[in-house]
Design a protein around this motif. Structure first.
Motif, mmCIF file in Angstrom:
data_model
loop_
_atom_site.group_PDB
_atom_site.id
_atom_site.type_symbol
_atom_site.label_atom_id
_atom_site.label_comp_id
_atom_site.label_asym_id
_atom_site.label_seq_id
_atom_site.Cartn_x
_atom_site.Cartn_y
_atom_site.Cartn_z
ATOM 1 N N ILE A 201 0.842 -1.203 0.000
ATOM 2 C CA ILE A 201 0.000 0.000 0.000
ATOM 3 C C ILE A 201 0.875 1.251 0.000
ATOM 4 O O ILE A 201 0.594 2.232 -0.702
ATOM 5 C CB ILE A 201 -0.966 -0.006 1.194
ATOM 6 N N GLY A 202 1.968 1.221 0.781
ATOM 7 C CA GLY A 202 2.893 2.352 0.774
ATOM 8 C C GLY A 202 3.511 2.582 -0.589
ATOM 9 O O GLY A 202 3.666 3.728 -1.033
ATOM 10 N N LEU A 203 3.852 1.494 -1.287
ATOM 11 C CA LEU A 203 4.405 1.618 -2.638
ATOM 12 C C LEU A 203 3.384 2.195 -3.607
ATOM 13 O O LEU A 203 3.706 3.030 -4.460
ATOM 14 C CB LEU A 203 4.879 0.252 -3.118
ATOM 15 N N PHE A 204 2.119 1.805 -3.467
ATOM 16 C CA PHE A 204 1.076 2.313 -4.350
ATOM 17 C C PHE A 204 0.850 3.804 -4.129
ATOM 18 O O PHE A 204 0.752 4.582 -5.093
ATOM 19 C CB PHE A 204 -0.223 1.545 -4.122
ATOM 20 N N PHE A 205 0.802 4.233 -2.856
ATOM 21 C CA PHE A 205 0.589 5.654 -2.583
ATOM 22 C C PHE A 205 1.827 6.476 -2.960
ATOM 23 O O PHE A 205 1.698 7.643 -3.358
ATOM 24 C CB PHE A 205 0.221 5.869 -1.119
ATOM 25 N N PHE A 206 3.017 5.889 -2.837
ATOM 26 C CA PHE A 206 4.211 6.580 -3.303
ATOM 27 C C PHE A 206 4.147 6.788 -4.808
ATOM 28 O O PHE A 206 4.550 7.846 -5.320
ATOM 29 C CB PHE A 206 5.455 5.767 -2.932
ATOM 30 N N MET A 207 3.637 5.788 -5.524
ATOM 31 C CA MET A 207 3.460 5.909 -6.969
ATOM 32 C C MET A 207 2.487 7.047 -7.296
ATOM 33 O O MET A 207 2.716 7.830 -8.234
ATOM 34 C CB MET A 207 2.952 4.580 -7.529
ATOM 35 N N MET A 208 1.422 7.182 -6.524
ATOM 36 C CA MET A 208 0.481 8.282 -6.750
ATOM 37 C C MET A 208 1.122 9.630 -6.441
ATOM 38 O O MET A 208 0.856 10.627 -7.127
ATOM 39 C CB MET A 208 -0.779 8.071 -5.902
ATOM 40 N N CYS A 209 1.982 9.671 -5.415
ATOM 41 C CA CYS A 209 2.672 10.924 -5.098
ATOM 42 C C CYS A 209 3.646 11.316 -6.206
ATOM 43 O O CYS A 209 3.850 12.504 -6.464
ATOM 44 C CB CYS A 209 3.408 10.781 -3.761
ATOM 45 N N VAL A 210 4.262 10.318 -6.855
ATOM 46 C CA VAL A 210 5.139 10.607 -8.000
ATOM 47 C C VAL A 210 4.342 11.254 -9.130
ATOM 48 O O VAL A 210 4.788 12.221 -9.765
ATOM 49 C CB VAL A 210 5.827 9.309 -8.478
ATOM 50 N N ALA A 211 3.144 10.725 -9.394
ATOM 51 C CA ALA A 211 2.292 11.304 -10.427
ATOM 52 C C ALA A 211 1.887 12.732 -10.058
ATOM 53 O O ALA A 211 1.894 13.641 -10.905
ATOM 54 C CB ALA A 211 1.051 10.435 -10.630
ATOM 55 N N GLU A 212 1.560 12.959 -8.785
ATOM 56 C CA GLU A 212 1.170 14.296 -8.341
ATOM 57 C C GLU A 212 2.329 15.280 -8.461
ATOM 58 O O GLU A 212 2.156 16.434 -8.877
ATOM 59 C CB GLU A 212 0.679 14.222 -6.892
ATOM 60 N N ARG A 213 3.531 14.817 -8.148
ATOM 61 C CA ARG A 213 4.719 15.667 -8.264
ATOM 62 C C ARG A 213 4.992 16.022 -9.724
ATOM 63 O O ARG A 213 5.353 17.159 -10.046
ATOM 64 C CB ARG A 213 5.917 14.941 -7.657
ATOM 65 N N THR A 214 4.811 15.049 -10.623
ATOM 66 C CA THR A 214 5.024 15.309 -12.047
ATOM 67 C C THR A 214 4.019 16.320 -12.572
ATOM 68 O O THR A 214 4.371 17.225 -13.335
ATOM 69 C CB THR A 214 4.915 14.004 -12.841
ATOM 70 N N TYR A 215 2.756 16.176 -12.177
ATOM 71 C CA TYR A 215 1.733 17.139 -12.600
ATOM 72 C C TYR A 215 2.050 18.537 -12.060
ATOM 73 O O TYR A 215 1.805 19.547 -12.730
ATOM 74 C CB TYR A 215 0.362 16.686 -12.098
ATOM 75 N N LYS A 216 2.608 18.592 -10.857
ATOM 76 C CA LYS A 216 2.959 19.891 -10.283
ATOM 77 C C LYS A 216 4.111 20.530 -11.059
ATOM 78 O O LYS A 216 4.128 21.748 -11.276
ATOM 79 C CB LYS A 216 3.342 19.710 -8.818
ATOM 80 N N GLN A 217 5.071 19.709 -11.491
ATOM 81 C CA GLN A 217 6.169 20.234 -12.295
ATOM 82 C C GLN A 217 5.680 20.718 -13.657
ATOM 83 O O GLN A 217 6.155 21.735 -14.173
ATOM 84 C CB GLN A 217 7.253 19.166 -12.475
ATOM 85 N N ARG A 218 4.726 20.004 -14.237
ATOM 86 C CA ARG A 218 4.136 20.461 -15.505
ATOM 87 C C ARG A 218 3.480 21.822 -15.327
ATOM 88 O O ARG A 218 3.565 22.694 -16.203
ATOM 89 C CB ARG A 218 3.117 19.444 -16.004
ATOM 90 N N LEU A 219 2.811 22.013 -14.194
ATOM 91 C CA LEU A 219 2.174 23.301 -13.928
ATOM 92 C C LEU A 219 3.217 24.406 -13.780
ATOM 93 O O LEU A 219 3.005 25.538 -14.232
ATOM 94 C CB LEU A 219 1.314 23.201 -12.670
ATOM 95 N N LEU A 220 4.368 24.084 -13.162
ATOM 96 C CA LEU A 220 5.426 25.084 -13.017
ATOM 97 C C LEU A 220 6.007 25.466 -14.380
ATOM 98 O O LEU A 220 6.290 26.645 -14.633
ATOM 99 C CB LEU A 220 6.529 24.542 -12.100
ATOM 100 N N PHE A 221 6.200 24.481 -15.269
ATOM 101 C CA PHE A 221 6.663 24.788 -16.625
ATOM 102 C C PHE A 221 5.682 25.729 -17.320
ATOM 103 O O PHE A 221 6.092 26.712 -17.965
ATOM 104 C CB PHE A 221 6.801 23.501 -17.435
ATOM 105 N N ALA A 222 4.388 25.437 -17.195
ATOM 106 C CA ALA A 222 3.374 26.282 -17.819
ATOM 107 C C ALA A 222 3.343 27.675 -17.188
ATOM 108 O O ALA A 222 3.158 28.685 -17.883
ATOM 109 C CB ALA A 222 2.002 25.614 -17.705
ATOM 110 N N LYS A 223 3.541 27.727 -15.889
ATOM 111 C CA LYS A 223 3.520 29.015 -15.176
ATOM 112 C C LYS A 223 4.664 29.911 -15.651
ATOM 113 O O LYS A 223 4.453 31.093 -15.973
ATOM 114 C CB LYS A 223 3.628 28.767 -13.671
ATOM 115 N N TYR A 224 5.887 29.364 -15.707
ATOM 116 C CA TYR A 224 7.025 30.165 -16.149
ATOM 117 C C TYR A 224 6.913 30.528 -17.628
ATOM 118 O O TYR A 224 7.340 31.612 -18.040
ATOM 119 C CB TYR A 224 8.332 29.418 -15.884
ATOM 120 N N PHE A 225 6.346 29.642 -18.425
ATOM 121 C CA PHE A 225 6.151 29.961 -19.841
ATOM 122 C C PHE A 225 5.194 31.146 -20.002
ATOM 123 O O PHE A 225 5.411 32.015 -20.858
ATOM 124 C CB PHE A 225 5.612 28.743 -20.579
#
Length: 509
Positions: free
Chosen positions: A281-305
């Motif tokens: 379960i910890g591995l699964f939620f860590f996987m979801m946190c990785v996805a959330e972090r990636t989406y947040k980085q995409r938002l930062l790229f869009a913000k700076y653009f």
């Protein structure tokens, strides 16, 4: 005749029934005369743009080497027969991680054996980790089974991830060719510098890396892991606990109530299943946190653009600033927009998000079915409690991902930037009437760029399945029917027509 040859022959035979005379005569005509034509050396115009560049297809990412059905089948087999594929797992993960998974595999086998010996054990305690292991193994198999993973390990990293079309575009955007006059700030002073797309994107990438990522959803994942791991003990304790005598009970007595079985096999079973649940379960939620972090980085790229064409925001964000006052600048802006949208992991995160969505959908359907079956005894089952915790946690993460994705899409598709630049062009026309014709050309290009962006951009979709209208409509009907049946059974009124809000959930703009 081989199977493929017979298949092609049957297809040609079926297609011949509606063939007309002109088609038959065309097939009999010799069209190979092109081979004898003289040829000259040609080259692609690097100063022009393709529609693939604006859409982002130029920067292609790694693709799966097999259909998703075949990858799913391979993943299930490689998890079920994990010891026989141990070397493969070492190649796609590491020796230490594969060894830990192997230990969990044998613990799962022991849990199944003990489940048959321990009376009163809940099936979800042993089959839940089993299903989770199969799910995680299948997801990982889909992520690592890409065409880029077939390159030799000695190749450079850039060559493994860059296709020939990307190389030609990167060469076209060499610093000595396409450049834009940008304003940068050094120690508070405003200076000009000629910069390329790669240089500007490198500065934005550096700024994104400097932003500290929050730990909120990682902590939430840890809390959900602890809740799901300890839920069986709290459930058994609530079943045998008398609230009137709660204050008089010792910790030892509370522990005995939580286990309710006091032999060695029962203790071993609960220890094994608890360790499994915590790890998986910890591995699964860590996987979801990785996805959330990636989406947040995409938002930062869009913000700076989005800050590039604003002097105030660019200075505050410490990134270059340039105006869309030339056709060349517009081309660079469109190229940079597509380049930043394709940065970072794409397919791997999409696989994770698709898995989260389908799992939440399946759990919601099971909960609705259980409520329809017998809502009076719904909360008396440990499995139902676990499903509710899973559903609530998955919905929280999906709402977070949907919010981040929608904000990212809005920043990239914001036409107010182009409208502002058009106003600036009219202001320059008023100040410099002698350059009116040149500025009019730039203004027309901005109008075309606005139309092209609206034409090519699609609303943010949380899952690729929504592209298929049949699957979308079928799933919507099934889920709405299940929810309608539950609401009518529990509250006494019917949901007759799906609202527009249900459509907004599927296609988040």
């Amino acid at each position: 005749m081989s199977l493929n040859a017979r298949r092609k022959f049957l297809l040609l035979q079926i297609g011949a029934y509606d063939q007309q005379v002109w088609e038959k005569s065309l097939e009999q005509t010799d069209l190979n005369g092109l081979d004898s034509k003289p040829r000259k050396t040609g080259h692609i115009k690097a100063d022009l743009i393709d529609v693939d560049l604006v859409r982002g297809s130029t920067f292609s990412k790694a693709k799966p080497d097999s259909p998703w059905t075949a990858l799913t089948r391979k993943g299930l087999v490689r998890v079920l027969l994990f010891p026989f594929f141990f070397q493969w797992w070492i190649q796609v993960t590491s020796k230490s991680i594969s060894s830990c998974i192997l230990v969990l595999y044998f613990m799962q086998v022991a849990a199944v054996v003990l489940y048959l010996e321990v009376p009163g054990a809940c099936a979800s305690e042993v089959f839940g980790p089993m299903c989770l292991m199969l799910l995680l193994g299948t997801v990982h198999c889909q992520i690592v089974s890409t065409e880029s993973s077939r390159w030799p390990s000695g190749s450079p990293a850039a060559s493994r991830t860059t296709s020939p079309s990307q190389l030609s575009w990167l060469q076209a955007c060499h610093p000595s060719k396409d450049r834009v006059s940008a304003i940068i700030w050094e120690q508070g002073e405003c200076k000009k510098a000629d910069m390329s797309v790669l240089e500007i994107s490198g500065i934005i990438l550096t700024r994104v890396k400097l932003v500290e990522q929050g730990m909120g959803y990682l902590v939430l994942g840890g809390l959900m892991t602890a809740t799901l791991a300890l839920l069986p003990f709290f459930f058994h304790l609530a079943q045998h606990l008398d609230m009137s005598s709660l204050c008089s009970l010792s910790l030892k007595e509370l522990g005995e109530m939580a286990f309710w079985q006091h032999d060695g096999q029962a203790y071993a079973f609960y220890f094994i299943t608890t360790v499994q649940r915590v790890c998986l379960i910890g591995l699964f939620f860590f996987m979801m946190c990785v996805a959330e972090r990636t989406y947040k980085q995409r938002l930062l790229f869009a913000k700076y653009f989005s800050h590039l064409t604003s002097a105030r925001k660019a200075k505050k964000s410490e990134i270059p600033h340039f105006r869309l006052k030339k056709v060349q600048n517009i081309k660079m802006w469109l190229s940079l927009r597509s380049f930043l949208r394709r940065r970072g992991p794409q397919r791997s995160v999409d696989v994770i998000v698709s898995t989260i969505f389908l799992l939440a959908l399946s759990i919601s359907f099971i909960i609705c079915a259980q409520l329809l079956h017998n809502h009076q005894t719904f909360l008396e089952s440990l499995t139902n409690w676990e499903l509710m915790v899973w559903a609530s946690s998955l919905v929280l993460f999906l709402l977070r991902l949907a919010t981040l994705g929608s904000e990212t899409n809005c920043k990239y598709s914001n036409s107010s930037v182009l409208l502002t630049e058009q106003i600036n062009l009219y202001l320059k026309m008023e100040k410099k009437p002698n350059k009116k014709e040149e500025l009019n050309i730039v203004n027309n290009v901005l109008k075309l760029a606005t139309k092209l962006m609206k034409e090519l951009d699609i609303p943010f979709r949380l899952l690729g399945l929504t592209v298929n209208p049949l699957i979308y409509n079928l799933t919507r009907v099934v889920i709405l029917s299940a929810v309608s049946a539950v609401v009518s059974d529990l509250l006494g009124f019917n949901i007759r027509k799906p609202s527009c809000y249900s459509h907004a959930i599927w296609q988040i703009n």
